[in-house]
Design an enzyme around this catalytic site. Sequence first.
Site, PDB file in Angstrom:
ATOM      1  CE  LYS B 119      -4.216  -1.929   1.522  1.00  0.00           C
ATOM      2  NZ  LYS B 119      -5.574  -1.593   1.921  1.00  0.00           N
ATOM      3  CD  GLU B 202      -4.863   5.953   3.857  1.00  0.00           C
ATOM      4  OE1 GLU B 202      -4.169   5.313   3.070  1.00  0.00           O
ATOM      5  OE2 GLU B 202      -6.069   5.715   4.061  1.00  0.00           O
ATOM      6  CG  HIS B 237     -14.224  -3.317   6.165  1.00  0.00           C
ATOM      7  ND1 HIS B 237     -13.964  -1.992   5.947  1.00  0.00           N
ATOM      8  CD2 HIS B 237     -14.127  -3.500   7.504  1.00  0.00           C
ATOM      9  CE1 HIS B 237     -13.704  -1.407   7.110  1.00  0.00           C
ATOM     10  NE2 HIS B 237     -13.811  -2.296   8.073  1.00  0.00           N
ATOM     11  NE  ARG B 294      -8.357  -8.873  -6.474  1.00  0.00           N
ATOM     12  CZ  ARG B 294      -9.467  -8.229  -6.129  1.00  0.00           C
ATOM     13  NH1 ARG B 294     -10.497  -8.226  -6.949  1.00  0.00           N
ATOM     14  NH2 ARG B 294      -9.560  -7.592  -4.982  1.00  0.00           N
TER      15      ARG B 294
END
Lengths: 175, 503
Positions: B119, B202, B237, B294
Site C-alpha cells: 500500500k 492516513e 468492508h 486483477r
Amino acid sequence: MKRETLYRTPARTYSLTAEESALGWTIAVDGAAHSVSVRTGERGRLALEIDGRRVLAHVASDGARLWVHVEGETWSLERVADARSGRAGEGAAARASADGAPTAGPIVAAMPGRVLDVLVAEGDEVRKGQALLLLEAMKMELRIAAPVDGVVRRVHVAAGQVIERGAALVQIDSA
Amino acid sequence: MSHAIRKVLVANRGEIAVRILRACQEMDIATVAVYSEADAGALHVALADEAVCIGPAPPRESYLRADRILDAARKTVCDALHPGYGFLAENADFADAVREAGLIFVGPRGDAMRAMGSKTAARSTVARAGVPVVPGYQASQEETNLAAAAEEIGYPLLVKATAGGGGKGMRMVEAAGGLIESLHSARREARYAFGDDRIYLEKWIAEPRHVEFQVVGDHFGNVVHLGERDCSVQRRHQKIVEESPSPILDDALRTQMGAAAVAAARAAGYTNAGTIEFLVDGDRRYYFLEMNTRLQVEHPVTEVVTGIDLVKLQLRIAAGEALPFAQEEVRLRGHAMECRIYAEDPAAGFLPSTGRVRLAVEPVGPGVRVDAGVTTGDEVALHYDPMIAKVIVQGETRDDAIQRMEWALRHYVILGEVTTNIPFLRAVLAHGDFRAGRQDTAFVERAFAGWSPQQRETPDAALIAAALHERLSSTSAASPAPGSTDGDPWSPWARTDSFRMTT
C-alpha cells in the site's frame, strides 16, 4: 378423499386438509377453506389460483422438509404428522411415542435441549396444533404443538429443565 | 508479439471460474478446470473440457497450491492460465512462476503487482504521477516520528498495515491518547495476518464514497479507463451492491478521475485489467486508495455499461493483441447494478449458511444477467467464499435499474438448507437514502444496525403450495403403507435422524 397434514414452522404448527373434486381442490388452512386450482410445471413450479388470485410458487423438498418460494419470499416448513394415516412424523424436537398413535403415550423429545417455557397446565383443554412447550435445541427455539385435540393429563417437565433425547414432555388424552 | 491461446487453465472455482470458462468457450479456446476434492461435482468442473483434482477441500491444500496448479497446466498442455480473483490472483511470485513455466499469465506482470501490492509503495508511485492520495505518513516506523506526524495530520486518523487488506491491521484513532496502543495492536494483527508488521498513518476521511475505475492496458503502452463503479454499499468492508455510473459523478469529475486512474496505472507499468480505487469525500475531493491488480468481482457492471467483455479482452491482451479501442471510443450507456448473493442467514446475524441447494431457478429477462457458481443439487461448503452468485441488471436510468433489480431478486428462487441475503438486499434497495443515491461506505452500518428480516406468519399460499406439492408428487408414486419403507428410500417415515429447521 380428505386428508390432514400438519406443517411446522419455527413459529407454529399449521393444519392442512386437501380434498380434490371435479371442480378442483378445496384446501383448508387451520380450518379456513380455500378453493384452489393448480397447474404443475417443470422443476417444482406450481401455478396456483387461490380463491381467484393467481400465485406462482416453487417447492422443493427433502423427506419431511419443504421449502417454498412464493411472491419473492422463501419459507421453510416441516411436515410433522399425517392425520389420515394416524401416524406422527419424525418431528425435529418431539414426536409421538412408540406405536405411532399420537394419543397413546407422552410426547417425547427427539433431541436433547432445554425447556424454555411451559405454556399449558395439567387439566387444560388443548386444540390440535396449539403450542404446549417452547424448547431450545441446537441453538434454535422450537415450539412443541399438541398432535390432537384433548386434555393435558400430565406435564413432565418444567421451565429451565435440561432434557435428554427420548424424555417424556407432555401427555395428552385425546378428546 | 501475438501468441494464439489454444488452451487455458482456470485456477479458480465458483462463479468466476464459470464466467471465464464461458468466455473461453465463446472464443473456441479449450479449457481446463482445477478443483478440490470438495468440488468434484461443482459447476465449473462440469463445464470445462478437462478437469484436474489438485487436493483436499481447504484452499491452502488445493486452490492455493501453486505447484499442483502448475503441474496440472503442464500435464494438460495448457498455454495460458487465468487466475480469476482471490486465491493466487494477486500473488506476484505465482504470476512469475506461471511465466517461468512457459505459460501466458492472464493478468499483469509480477513487478507491476509488486509495485501496487504494497500500500505504501503504491501511494508513493501514484503520488509521483500526480494522483492525489489520502494525506498520510509512511516515512518511518519510529513511534516518536509517527506521533509527531499524527499531530500534523490531525485526528481522527487511521493506522493501516503496509501489507494490509480486508481491514486487517487497521485501527481508527480518535485522539492522541489512543495512538500508541493502536500502533501496537495494529502491528500485532499485521504480523499475524501478513508476516509484516510495518504500518503507516492516513487521515480519516469521514463518510466517503468508494468509487473505483476500471483500467485496461495492452503491451503497446495503451492504457484506457472504462468508467467507474460506485461500491459504497458495503457491509463489514464487504461490497454488496455496485453500480455504474456513480450517482455522485458528473462528466467533468469522471474525466478528471479517469485520467488520474490511467496515470496511476501507467506509473506502475500496468498491463491487462486492473482497478484503481478512490475515496471521494463530501466535497467531492477524491483520493487514491489502492489498486487491485486483477479482475474484480463487480466487473460485470462495467461490461454492461460499456458493452465490452472484460474476460475476452483480458485473453486478447494476454495473447499480445493491442487494445481494440481508444479512450474516446469508450461510451457508457444506461445504468448497471450488481447485487452479490451470499449464502448467509440474515435472521441469524448473517452467519454463513451451508448445505445443499435443492432448487435454483435464476431470473431471466431483458437486461438481467446472473453469474452463478452453484445451481440445483450443489452443495455450499464452509471452506470457500459464501458469495454464490451475482445478479446484474441494466436499465436506461438508475431508477429503472433499481426496479429491474428488485424484480430479479424477487424472482430468484434458491430453495434448500442454504439461506441467502436476498431479503437484506431487497431492504437495501428499498431504503430512501439508497433510492436517492446518497449511500456512503457507512450507509449500511448506519441504516441497518441490528437489522433482521421481518418475522411474519407463513402465508396460506406457501402452505397450500407445500401441501399440493406433496399430494401431487405422491400420486405418481403411491406412498407406502405407514410403517413400510420398502422401495421408498426417501420416505420421511424411515428417517431416524433429527434435522434442523432453518427458516
